[in-house]
Enzyme design. Structure first.
Site, PDB file in Angstrom:
ATOM      1  N   LYS A  22      -8.577  -8.769   1.400  1.00  0.00           N
ATOM      2  CA  LYS A  22      -7.197  -8.444   0.984  1.00  0.00           C
ATOM      3  C   LYS A  22      -6.362  -8.080   2.204  1.00  0.00           C
ATOM      4  O   LYS A  22      -5.254  -8.582   2.391  1.00  0.00           O
ATOM      5  CB  LYS A  22      -7.227  -7.266   0.017  1.00  0.00           C
ATOM      6  CG  LYS A  22      -5.868  -6.625  -0.248  1.00  0.00           C
ATOM      7  CD  LYS A  22      -5.909  -5.538  -1.298  1.00  0.00           C
ATOM      8  CE  LYS A  22      -6.242  -4.196  -0.768  1.00  0.00           C
ATOM      9  NZ  LYS A  22      -5.147  -3.482  -0.090  1.00  0.00           N
ATOM     10  N   ASN A  23      -6.907  -7.223   3.072  1.00  0.00           N
ATOM     11  CA  ASN A  23      -6.106  -6.675   4.174  1.00  0.00           C
ATOM     12  C   ASN A  23      -5.982  -7.618   5.356  1.00  0.00           C
ATOM     13  O   ASN A  23      -5.336  -7.292   6.349  1.00  0.00           O
ATOM     14  CB  ASN A  23      -6.652  -5.302   4.598  1.00  0.00           C
ATOM     15  CG  ASN A  23      -6.398  -4.260   3.507  1.00  0.00           C
ATOM     16  OD1 ASN A  23      -5.661  -4.544   2.546  1.00  0.00           O
ATOM     17  ND2 ASN A  23      -7.017  -3.114   3.628  1.00  0.00           N
ATOM     18  N   CYS A 116       2.537   7.228  -1.402  1.00  0.00           N
ATOM     19  CA  CYS A 116       1.602   6.731  -2.422  1.00  0.00           C
ATOM     20  C   CYS A 116       0.601   7.860  -2.675  1.00  0.00           C
ATOM     21  O   CYS A 116       0.652   8.900  -2.037  1.00  0.00           O
ATOM     22  CB  CYS A 116       0.931   5.441  -1.969  1.00  0.00           C
ATOM     23  SG  CYS A 116      -0.402   5.708  -0.843  1.00  0.00           S
ATOM     24  N   ARG A 121       2.406   8.279   4.269  1.00  0.00           N
ATOM     25  CA  ARG A 121       2.332   6.924   4.854  1.00  0.00           C
ATOM     26  C   ARG A 121       3.680   6.426   5.394  1.00  0.00           C
ATOM     27  O   ARG A 121       4.237   5.444   4.951  1.00  0.00           O
ATOM     28  CB  ARG A 121       1.746   5.966   3.828  1.00  0.00           C
ATOM     29  CG  ARG A 121       0.383   6.440   3.368  1.00  0.00           C
ATOM     30  CD  ARG A 121      -0.340   5.505   2.487  1.00  0.00           C
ATOM     31  NE  ARG A 121      -0.753   4.295   3.200  1.00  0.00           N
ATOM     32  CZ  ARG A 121      -1.309   3.268   2.549  1.00  0.00           C
ATOM     33  NH1 ARG A 121      -1.467   3.326   1.244  1.00  0.00           N
ATOM     34  NH2 ARG A 121      -1.666   2.188   3.213  1.00  0.00           N
ATOM     35  N   ASP A 304     -11.504   3.403   3.969  1.00  0.00           N
ATOM     36  CA  ASP A 304     -11.519   2.680   2.688  1.00  0.00           C
ATOM     37  C   ASP A 304     -12.892   2.677   2.030  1.00  0.00           C
ATOM     38  O   ASP A 304     -13.034   2.162   0.931  1.00  0.00           O
ATOM     39  CB  ASP A 304     -11.052   1.236   2.888  1.00  0.00           C
ATOM     40  CG  ASP A 304      -9.579   1.182   3.220  1.00  0.00           C
ATOM     41  OD1 ASP A 304      -9.096   0.115   3.618  1.00  0.00           O
ATOM     42  OD2 ASP A 304      -8.910   2.224   3.104  1.00  0.00           O
ATOM     43  N   ARG A 396      -5.902  -4.429  -8.013  1.00  0.00           N
ATOM     44  CA  ARG A 396      -5.111  -4.743  -6.809  1.00  0.00           C
ATOM     45  C   ARG A 396      -6.014  -5.224  -5.682  1.00  0.00           C
ATOM     46  O   ARG A 396      -5.623  -6.015  -4.846  1.00  0.00           O
ATOM     47  CB  ARG A 396      -4.368  -3.486  -6.339  1.00  0.00           C
ATOM     48  CG  ARG A 396      -3.329  -3.001  -7.301  1.00  0.00           C
ATOM     49  CD  ARG A 396      -2.506  -1.903  -6.706  1.00  0.00           C
ATOM     50  NE  ARG A 396      -2.012  -2.280  -5.374  1.00  0.00           N
ATOM     51  CZ  ARG A 396      -1.204  -1.513  -4.658  1.00  0.00           C
ATOM     52  NH1 ARG A 396      -0.828  -0.339  -5.140  1.00  0.00           N
ATOM     53  NH2 ARG A 396      -0.787  -1.880  -3.470  1.00  0.00           N
TER      54      ARG A 396
END
Ligand code: EPZ
Length: 416
Positions: A22-23, A116, A121, A304, A396
């Site tokens: 994803k990243n 968030c 952030r 993460d 997500r």
């Protein structure tokens, strides 16, 4: 609101195929703004965030054609240089259009991402870097308005290591006049993947993967074909789930050399791990040992993966100290894990987890992407049924997680 219902107690066994990262996919999709030619991507993960980024780019004028895990992107007639609030607020990574838009079109209007669950952030480092390259930036009505005739190369020092900060400024620099040096740059594999894609498009970048990246601006980029690297966090998440349930699994389409720290921690917990080429095999024959960890920028232990390892530590033998140094509020999963019977004390950015013999299923609520993964892992080991609410957070970042877990023998179903 969809939910996941999990009956715990089944050891995971079998093999699954890991999706693209994803990243890496998110910044690489933004690179389509840097050229009028076709950028043909493969191994693109089927994720909600990828769909959001696709829609954002399409409303700017990028033509996107999706065929399975391939995505053909054409930045030839970008007409709208704006990322609106209603899209940015659902996905902070939208800020990654800022650098490419200013680099190629000399202007951008990008909504300031809100905070968030895991922290405030800010994006001050992104803005400071663009200003150093000559962009005039004003913040008006919650939007970043950036303008520049042509960005100029600059020496930029990050006083905090920032993954998307490094990515945004790398993309800004590839078309700038002269040389840009990013110091104290992020070293994450996803940053390297973006750099490799930009080099395929004709960019001149040296040093990606180290803390000093040198970019020499060129006049234009051309099209390219590029395959997204495997998702190391999805890989790590399934490995921790297998370790927690005393399972035996094989991951395909992954890469072991971008997970060293996570694999070492799993071995410390008692897992047997073998790796070759694009495969990782894990077997856990014992109750896990508690493992201490401290998150930090790559190649140190990834933030993460912190929540997932906390789930493992809740049922480990012994106590573990877990220090979160990247985000100021990334223990949202603690309260929920306690509802399942976990013994966790939090003091500032440190959590002490005392392993218990077993967890008891309960109703819990997902708060952010990786916290949700932590609750899934806890549900897989808890006795009885665990129901996780607000699982849109999970969708997500994990493609079809219950399908992959069911294939590994988990008793899990999505409640509409
Ligand atoms: C990226 O977020 C990832 N997201 C995150 O993954 C990941 O947790 C994070 O890097 C750290 O590895 C994407 O790549 C899309 P940072 P990013 O800028 O770039 C502070 C997931 O679960 N900071 O590296 O937003 C910031 O507050 C997500 O997939 C500033 O102060 O993170 C944080 O404390 C969650 N000013 C620290 O730096 C800035 O301008 C690291 O943040 C930028 C960042």
């Amino acid at each position: 609101m969809q939910k996941l219902a999990i009956q715990g107690g089944n050891p995971l066994h079998g093999e699954i195929f890991i999706s693209g990262a994803k990243n890496a996919a998110l910044p690489i999709m933004c690179a389509s703004l840097l050229s009028a030619d076709s950028l043909r991507l493969s191994n693109v993960p089927d994720l909600h965030d990828v769909a959001t980024m696709r829609k954002l780019l399409q409303q700017m004028g990028v033509v996107v054609d999706v065929q399975g895990d391939c995505m053909n992107m054409q930045g030839g007639n970008v007409t709208k240089l704006e990322a609106p609030y209603d899209m940015v607020k659902t996905m902070r990574a939208s800020v990654l259009v800022l650098g490419p838009l200013v680099a190629r079109f000399g202007e951008a209007m990008v909504s300031l991402p809100g905070g968030c669950a895991i922290g405030s952030r800010p994006v001050d480092l992104h803005i400071k870097g663009l200003q150093a390259m000559g962009a005039e930036i004003s913040i008006e009505h919650g939007y970043i308005h950036a303008k520049a005739k042509r960005l100029k190369g600059a020496r930029i020092f990050f006083d905090i290591v920032s993954v998307t900060g490094t990515e945004n400024l790398m993309m800004a620099a590839v078309l700038a006049e002269g040389v840009t040096v990013l110091e104290n740059a992020a070293r994450e594999p996803e940053v390297v993947d973006l750099a490799n894609c930009l080099i395929e498009m004709g960019a001149d970048i040296a040093g990606a993967g180290t803390d000093m990246i040198t970019i020499t601006g060129v006049d234009r980029l051309h099209g390219a074909e590029y395959s997204i690297l495997p998702d190391r966090i999805e890989s790590g998440t399934f490995l921790v789930a297998a370790a927690a349930t005393g399972g035996n699994i094989t991951l395909r389409n992954t890469s072991a050399n971008i997970l060293d720290n996570v694999l070492e921690k799993l071995q410390e917990a008692g897992a047997k791990i073998q790796t070759e080429a694009d495969t990782i095999h894990l077997e856990m024959r014992q109750r896990p040992n508690a493992v201490n960890l401290r998150t930090a920028p790559y190649p140190a232990f990834p933030t993460d993966m912190q929540a997932q390892f906390m789930a493992l530590n809740t049922i480990a033998q012994g106590s573990a100290m877990m220090v979160e140094t990247i985000f100021e509020n990334r223990f949202m999963h603690v309260q929920e894990l306690r509802r399942l019977g976990a013994q966790i004390d939090v003091e500032g950015n440190t959590a002490v987890v005392r392993g218990v013999a077993s967890l008891e299923g309960a109703m819990v609520m997902a708060t952010d992407l990786r916290a949700s993964a932590s609750l899934v892992i806890a549900g897989l080991v808890a006795q009885g049924e665990t129901v996780i609410d607000r699982i849109y957070h999970l969708d997500r970042g994990y493609a079809h997680i219950e399908t992959k877990l069911t294939a590994l023998g988990a008793n899990i179903r999505r409640l509409k």
